[in-house]
Design an enzyme around this catalytic site. Structure first.
Site, PDB file in Angstrom:
ATOM      1  N   THR A 261      49.463 -30.984  71.808  1.00 18.96           N
ATOM      2  CA  THR A 261      49.122 -32.026  70.838  1.00 18.96           C
ATOM      3  C   THR A 261      47.918 -31.603  70.005  1.00 18.96           C
ATOM      4  O   THR A 261      47.900 -31.793  68.780  1.00 18.96           O
ATOM      5  CB  THR A 261      48.839 -33.358  71.554  1.00 18.96           C
TER       6      THR A 261
ATOM      7  N   LYS B 241      56.601 -36.821  66.226  1.00 19.54           N
ATOM      8  CA  LYS B 241      56.827 -36.778  67.677  1.00 19.54           C
ATOM      9  C   LYS B 241      58.091 -37.595  67.922  1.00 19.54           C
ATOM     10  O   LYS B 241      58.051 -38.836  67.910  1.00 19.54           O
ATOM     11  CB  LYS B 241      55.637 -37.397  68.408  1.00 19.54           C
TER      12      LYS B 241
ATOM     13  N   GLY C 143      57.295 -31.641  70.830  1.00 22.42           N
ATOM     14  CA  GLY C 143      58.158 -32.051  71.923  1.00 22.42           C
ATOM     15  C   GLY C 143      57.431 -32.891  72.963  1.00 22.42           C
ATOM     16  O   GLY C 143      56.216 -33.108  72.895  1.00 22.42           O
ATOM     17  N   ALA C 144      58.186 -33.361  73.935  1.00 18.96           N
ATOM     18  CA  ALA C 144      57.638 -34.144  75.047  1.00 18.96           C
ATOM     19  C   ALA C 144      57.608 -33.256  76.286  1.00 18.96           C
ATOM     20  O   ALA C 144      58.652 -32.804  76.749  1.00 18.96           O
ATOM     21  CB  ALA C 144      58.504 -35.376  75.299  1.00 18.96           C
ATOM     22  N   GLY C 145      56.410 -32.986  76.802  1.00 18.23           N
ATOM     23  CA  GLY C 145      56.309 -32.136  77.975  1.00 18.23           C
ATOM     24  C   GLY C 145      56.736 -30.713  77.682  1.00 18.23           C
ATOM     25  O   GLY C 145      56.463 -30.169  76.614  1.00 18.23           O
TER      26      GLY C 145
ATOM     27  N   PRO D 235      40.474 -21.900  71.720  1.00 21.21           N
ATOM     28  CA  PRO D 235      39.616 -22.223  72.870  1.00 21.21           C
ATOM     29  C   PRO D 235      39.550 -23.724  73.106  1.00 21.21           C
ATOM     30  O   PRO D 235      39.850 -24.530  72.219  1.00 21.21           O
ATOM     31  CB  PRO D 235      38.244 -21.678  72.428  1.00 21.21           C
TER      32      PRO D 235
END
Length: 208
Positions: free
Chosen positions: A17, A33, A101-103, A184
């Site tokens: 995200t 999303k 995407g989701a997960g 980072p």
């Protein structure tokens, strides 16, 4: 329609995200999303809109908003609905579209359909986000293999976390994959620190 780019990860909570927010700002794009599972806290769309400082017109609303923070198929079941994967169609927009995407790749949208199956049907260029901590070699190489098995175009791997040059190098070699760079962990994480760090690490023409 301008180019669509799918952002996935080797697992949940990798940082895709945050990466999506940085990329949509770098490309001056639009964010989508398709499936959001979990509504109690700040949603991924809200995080991206805040960190990328996106106006509302550059956000495509989620196709499914599910209350339960779980795999989409389970969240949908508990909400008393069923996701229709074929109804998930890439919207036509006039800027680069960043799809998150989701997960991870193998998350079930329904008991019969994995997220990676829908990505393959879209045939959309994909970025794989990976942690740099212990375990990333196995998870990343497995994800690369799954992507290629389904002939999904892979732009490359984006690492997130502290530098681990040996892990990054062996993944590039054994996975025969392009390493896009390493974002980072940022403290503080603000729109300004993310934009500055992202521009320092990644180039827009890599994705376009």
């Amino acid at each position: 329609m301008k180019r669509a780019i799918f952002i996935t990860a080797t697992d949940t909570d990798v940082g895709k995200t945050i990466f999506s927010a940085g990329l949509v700002r770098l490309l001056d794009g639009i964010y989508w999303k398709p499936v959001q599972a979990g509504l109690d806290a700040e949603t991924d769309t809200q995080v991206v809109q805040r960190l990328a400082e996106l106006p509302s017109e550059r956000i495509v609303p989620e196709a499914w908003r599910l209350r339960t923070p779980a795999s989409p198929h389970l969240a949908a079941m508990r909400d008393g609905v069923r996701i229709d994967p074929m109804a998930l169609q890439i919207p036509s927009v006039e800027r680069p579209l960043i799809i998150e995407g989701a997960g991870g790749l193998m998350v079930p949208l329904t008991p019969e359909t994995l997220l990676i199956d829908r990505i393959a049907q879209w045939n959309v260029p994909t970025v794989l986000c990976a942690r740099t901590r212990l375990g990333t070699i196995n998870h990343t190489l497995l994800s690369i293999e799954a992507i290629r098995h389904r002939n999904i175009p892979l732009i490359g791997v984006a690492f997130i976390g502290e530098p681990q040059p040996e892990s990054e190098s062996i993944i590039a070699s054994l996975g025969a994959v392009r390493i896009l760079g390493r974002l980072p962990r940022l403290d503080p994480l603000t729109p300004q620190t993310l934009a500055t760090s992202f521009r320092h690490v990644f180039r827009a023409d890599t994705f376009l």
